[in-house]
Design an enzyme around this catalytic site. Structure first.
Site, mmCIF file in Angstrom:
data_model
loop_
_atom_site.group_PDB
_atom_site.id
_atom_site.type_symbol
_atom_site.label_atom_id
_atom_site.label_comp_id
_atom_site.label_asym_id
_atom_site.label_seq_id
_atom_site.Cartn_x
_atom_site.Cartn_y
_atom_site.Cartn_z
ATOM 1 N N HIS A 212 18.786 -10.180 3.418
ATOM 2 C CA HIS A 212 19.723 -10.127 2.458
ATOM 3 C C HIS A 212 20.123 -10.912 1.375
ATOM 4 O O HIS A 212 20.447 -10.789 0.398
ATOM 5 C CB HIS A 212 21.132 -9.726 3.420
ATOM 6 N N GLY B 233 0.838 -1.250 0.046
ATOM 7 C CA GLY B 233 -0.033 -0.020 0.018
ATOM 8 C C GLY B 233 0.744 1.316 -0.039
ATOM 9 O O GLY B 233 0.324 2.584 -0.192
ATOM 10 N N MET C 111 6.978 3.888 -3.472
ATOM 11 C CA MET C 111 8.441 3.818 -3.482
ATOM 12 C C MET C 111 8.889 4.438 -4.789
ATOM 13 O O MET C 111 8.386 4.152 -5.779
ATOM 14 C CB MET C 111 8.907 2.362 -3.203
ATOM 15 N N PRO C 112 9.837 5.439 -4.679
ATOM 16 C CA PRO C 112 10.337 6.029 -5.869
ATOM 17 C C PRO C 112 11.166 4.849 -6.589
ATOM 18 O O PRO C 112 11.556 3.835 -6.087
ATOM 19 C CB PRO C 112 11.591 6.778 -5.396
ATOM 20 N N TYR D 255 26.682 -3.556 5.337
ATOM 21 C CA TYR D 255 27.425 -2.337 4.949
ATOM 22 C C TYR D 255 27.982 -1.178 5.678
ATOM 23 O O TYR D 255 28.884 -0.757 5.498
ATOM 24 C CB TYR D 255 26.586 -1.097 3.955
ATOM 25 N N GLY E 229 16.799 5.329 -7.110
ATOM 26 C CA GLY E 229 17.328 5.504 -5.639
ATOM 27 C C GLY E 229 18.726 5.648 -5.785
ATOM 28 O O GLY E 229 19.085 5.954 -6.837
ATOM 29 N N GLY F 230 22.196 3.469 -3.913
ATOM 30 C CA GLY F 230 22.596 2.444 -3.276
ATOM 31 C C GLY F 230 24.054 2.858 -2.262
ATOM 32 O O GLY F 230 24.699 3.733 -2.749
#
Length: 267
Positions: free
Chosen positions: A106, A11, A14-15, A50, A18, A20
């Site tokens: 992941h 719902g 999301m762009p 990361y 983006g 990373g």
């Protein structure tokens, strides 16, 4: 494409382009995310492995951009699956932005279903808004999906012109799941070859853009959300500037012919 967002099965919007943050150190990550937000970028991808979730959060808090305009993805690693609740709380603490827009596993590993079920509870608790998977393919999805209650909103895989996943992408979409590509430029050690590919260079020249912009636009026209990484402010700006041209069917076909089924990471 018109709204530059995709409506997820959870719902939320999301762009479709983006950034990373893989392999960015603390300062690099802070500076890069800050530059990205200044250019109007709003989708940021990070992960426990990361080591820069805190930098991402700090850049967001200091940006002056309203929190509800930013979409943050992070991931828990298989080494965390056995204590997923602690992993979720750790990510929330490091980011310090109130809630997590999306959390992914992941990659597949022992206890992944149980970890995802803990994430499902975190959605009910308001800690996470959407769930997803990274590095899941047809076989893994076929086994995984019947075991969970919340259908993943996103599958994030390696996708670039030399590794196109033309069989995997339709399978994911048939389940109402959005697709996101990492390593859009082929990954470290392969970027120069990919962006220097004569087909991409020729297409870029015809549109007055760069090969990188062609690759990102190709992804979007395939229905793949992209999260290119960079620590170069000019490249960060350039990566967002992919809405002023479109690739023809012939150009899309020429790029499809570049597929080598050549995966550049082990996931």
């Amino acid at each position: 494409m018109e709204h530059r967002n995709v409506r997820l099965n959870s719902g939320y919007d999301m762009p479709i382009i983006g950034m990373g943050t893989y392999a960015l150190s603390d300062k690099e990550c802070y500076d890069s995310v800050s530059a990205f937000l200044k250019t109007g970028g709003r989708l940021i991808d990070t992960a426990y492995m990361y080591g820069n979730e805190a930098s991402v959060g700090r850049a967001i808090r200091n940006s002056g951009v309203p929190r509800n305009e930013i979409f943050v993805i992070t991931k828990i690693y298989p080494s965390q699956f056995r204590n997923a609740k602690a992993a979720i709380d750790e990510a929330i603490g490091k980011l310090d932005i109130g809630y997590i827009d999306m959390m992914l596993l992941h990659h597949p590993g022992s206890g992944d279903v149980a970890a995802y079920q803990v994430m499902e509870q975190a959605v009910q608790d308001g800690k996470i808004r959407s769930l997803g998977l990274s590095n899941w393919y047809v076989k893994e999805l076929t086994e995984f999906l019947p075991q969970v209650d919340i259908t993943p909103a996103l599958v994030q895989n390696e996708i670039h012109p030399y590794y196109q996943e033309n069989d995997v992408i339709p399978f994911i979409k048939e389940h109402g799941i959005a697709v996101q590509g990492w390593y859009p430029f082929g990954g470290r050690g392969h970027t120069a070859e990919l962006l220097g590919d004569s087909t991409l260079v020729a297409i870029a020249k015809s549109h007055g853009v760069t090969s990188a912009q062609v690759v990102l636009r190709w992804n979007l026209q395939k229905g793949v959300v992209v999260i290119p990484g960079s620590s170069n402010p000019e490249h960060i700006r350039e990566n967002q500037d992919i809405f002023g041209f479109s690739l023809t069917d012939k150009e899309m076909s020429r790029i499809r012919q570049l597929d080598r089924d050549e995966k550049h990471d082990w996931y």
